[in-house]
Structures are given as structure tokens and as C-alpha cells.
Design a protein around this motif. Structure first.
Motif, PDB file in Angstrom:
ATOM      1  N   GLY A  38      56.049  83.324  52.427  1.00  7.13           N
ATOM      2  CA  GLY A  38      55.240  83.989  53.448  1.00  7.13           C
ATOM      3  C   GLY A  38      53.791  84.153  53.052  1.00  7.13           C
ATOM      4  O   GLY A  38      53.053  84.907  53.694  1.00  7.13           O
ATOM      5  N   CYS A  39      53.347  83.433  52.030  1.00  8.25           N
ATOM      6  CA  CYS A  39      51.977  83.613  51.536  1.00  8.25           C
ATOM      7  C   CYS A  39      50.934  83.078  52.525  1.00  8.25           C
ATOM      8  O   CYS A  39      51.227  82.236  53.369  1.00  8.25           O
ATOM      9  CB  CYS A  39      51.808  82.968  50.166  1.00  8.25           C
ATOM     10  N   ALA A  40      49.725  83.556  52.383  1.00 10.15           N
ATOM     11  CA  ALA A  40      48.629  83.177  53.286  1.00 10.15           C
ATOM     12  C   ALA A  40      48.329  81.678  53.237  1.00 10.15           C
ATOM     13  O   ALA A  40      47.880  81.096  54.219  1.00 10.15           O
ATOM     14  CB  ALA A  40      47.384  83.982  52.950  1.00 10.15           C
ATOM     15  N   ALA A  41      48.583  81.045  52.099  1.00 14.15           N
ATOM     16  CA  ALA A  41      48.310  79.613  51.966  1.00 14.15           C
ATOM     17  C   ALA A  41      49.214  78.765  52.854  1.00 14.15           C
ATOM     18  O   ALA A  41      48.904  77.606  53.118  1.00 14.15           O
ATOM     19  CB  ALA A  41      48.465  79.189  50.513  1.00 14.15           C
ATOM     20  N   LEU A  42      50.312  79.342  53.334  1.00  9.07           N
ATOM     21  CA  LEU A  42      51.230  78.619  54.224  1.00  9.07           C
ATOM     22  C   LEU A  42      51.218  79.209  55.631  1.00  9.07           C
ATOM     23  O   LEU A  42      52.116  78.974  56.425  1.00  9.07           O
ATOM     24  CB  LEU A  42      52.651  78.648  53.655  1.00  9.07           C
ATOM     25  N   SER A  43      50.190  79.949  55.936  1.00 14.09           N
ATOM     26  CA  SER A  43      50.081  80.612  57.240  1.00 14.09           C
ATOM     27  C   SER A  43      49.589  79.642  58.323  1.00 14.09           C
ATOM     28  O   SER A  43      48.997  78.605  58.013  1.00 14.09           O
ATOM     29  CB  SER A  43      49.107  81.776  57.140  1.00 14.09           C
ATOM     30  N   PRO A  44      49.811  79.986  59.579  1.00 12.35           N
ATOM     31  CA  PRO A  44      49.267  79.170  60.671  1.00 12.35           C
ATOM     32  C   PRO A  44      47.745  79.004  60.570  1.00 12.35           C
ATOM     33  O   PRO A  44      47.222  77.928  60.848  1.00 12.35           O
ATOM     34  CB  PRO A  44      49.664  79.949  61.918  1.00 12.35           C
ATOM     35  N   PHE A  47      47.002  76.234  58.060  1.00  7.91           N
ATOM     36  CA  PHE A  47      47.310  74.912  58.600  1.00  7.91           C
ATOM     37  C   PHE A  47      46.279  74.507  59.659  1.00  7.91           C
ATOM     38  O   PHE A  47      45.923  73.336  59.761  1.00  7.91           O
ATOM     39  CB  PHE A  47      48.736  74.856  59.145  1.00  7.91           C
ATOM     40  N   ALA A  48      45.811  75.466  60.424  1.00  6.00           N
ATOM     41  CA  ALA A  48      44.758  75.176  61.400  1.00  6.00           C
ATOM     42  C   ALA A  48      43.508  74.685  60.688  1.00  6.00           C
ATOM     43  O   ALA A  48      42.862  73.728  61.126  1.00  6.00           O
ATOM     44  CB  ALA A  48      44.452  76.424  62.222  1.00  6.00           C
ATOM     45  N   LYS A  49      43.181  75.315  59.584  1.00  9.53           N
ATOM     46  CA  LYS A  49      41.996  74.926  58.806  1.00  9.53           C
ATOM     47  C   LYS A  49      42.171  73.540  58.176  1.00  9.53           C
ATOM     48  O   LYS A  49      41.285  72.701  58.244  1.00  9.53           O
ATOM     49  CB  LYS A  49      41.753  75.974  57.721  1.00  9.53           C
TER      50      LYS A  49
END
Length: 102
Positions: A38-44, A47-49
Motif C-alpha cells: 500500500g505504499c505511495a510508490a504504488l499509488s494511482p 502510476f499517473a506520473k
């Protein structure tokens, strides 16, 4: 600084039909799954970035039994179109390997 490649046993990307790309991120054991799934590096937003997609359309699905996360989002153009660069999306995972997850 821990990178995604350091805590995963396998990372892959593939087509999910002609309009979607999906990533399967398999962690090295339960501890890494629980810590990083659930880390920020795998957040939507990440991925948008990284992939220029709308974060509202990114699907993040943890699968605890397999100690993996599935992340899917719409392709920028349909599979096989004139500007297609990776028809099967098999190379899209590479830029994730060096993402810092701490």
C-alpha cells in the motif's frame, strides 16, 4: 533507499485486453507484501506520473494470498494502433524496478 526490485521476486506487465495494461508485482514474502503493498510508490498518483494516465482510472488490487499487487490502467491508445510501441505491454514494467519505495 529501497527499490521495488529489492523487495520483489517478480514484476511483470502485460496487456489486459486491447484497452488496458496490467502490472503484477509479486513480493518476496508476507512481510514485504504487508509493508509495501500500500505504499505511495504504488499509488494511482505515482502510476499517473510514471505512465501519463488518469489516477482516477488506476485500479490497485492487493492479493494477500499470493503476496502480490495487481495494478491496471487504460492504455493511452488502443493496442495495435499506429503509434503502438509495445503491443503486448511486456516491457512497461521496467521503469518500476528502480522506483524508491521507502
Amino acid at each position: 533507499m529501497t527499490k521495488l526490485r529489492d523487495v520483489c521476486r517478480h514484476v511483470r506487465s502485460k496487456q489486459a485486453g486491447p484497452f488496458w495494461i496490467t502490472f503484477d508485482i509479486f513480493f518476496n514474502g508476507r512481510e514485504n507484501f504487508e509493508r509495501y503493498s500500500g505504499c505511495a510508490a504504488l499509488s494511482p498518483a505515482q502510476f499517473a506520473k510514471l505512465y501519463g494516465t488518469d489516477p482516477e482510472r488506476v485500479k490497485h488490487i492487493p492479493v494477500a494470498d499470493l503476496e502480490m499487487v495487481k495494478i491496471s490502467f487504460p492504455r493511452p491508445t488502443p493496442q495495435g494502433g499506429m503509434v503502438e510501441r509495445d503491443m503486448h505491454a511486456g516491457q512497461q514494467y521496467v521503469r518500476l524496478l528502480d522506483v524508491t519505495i521507502d
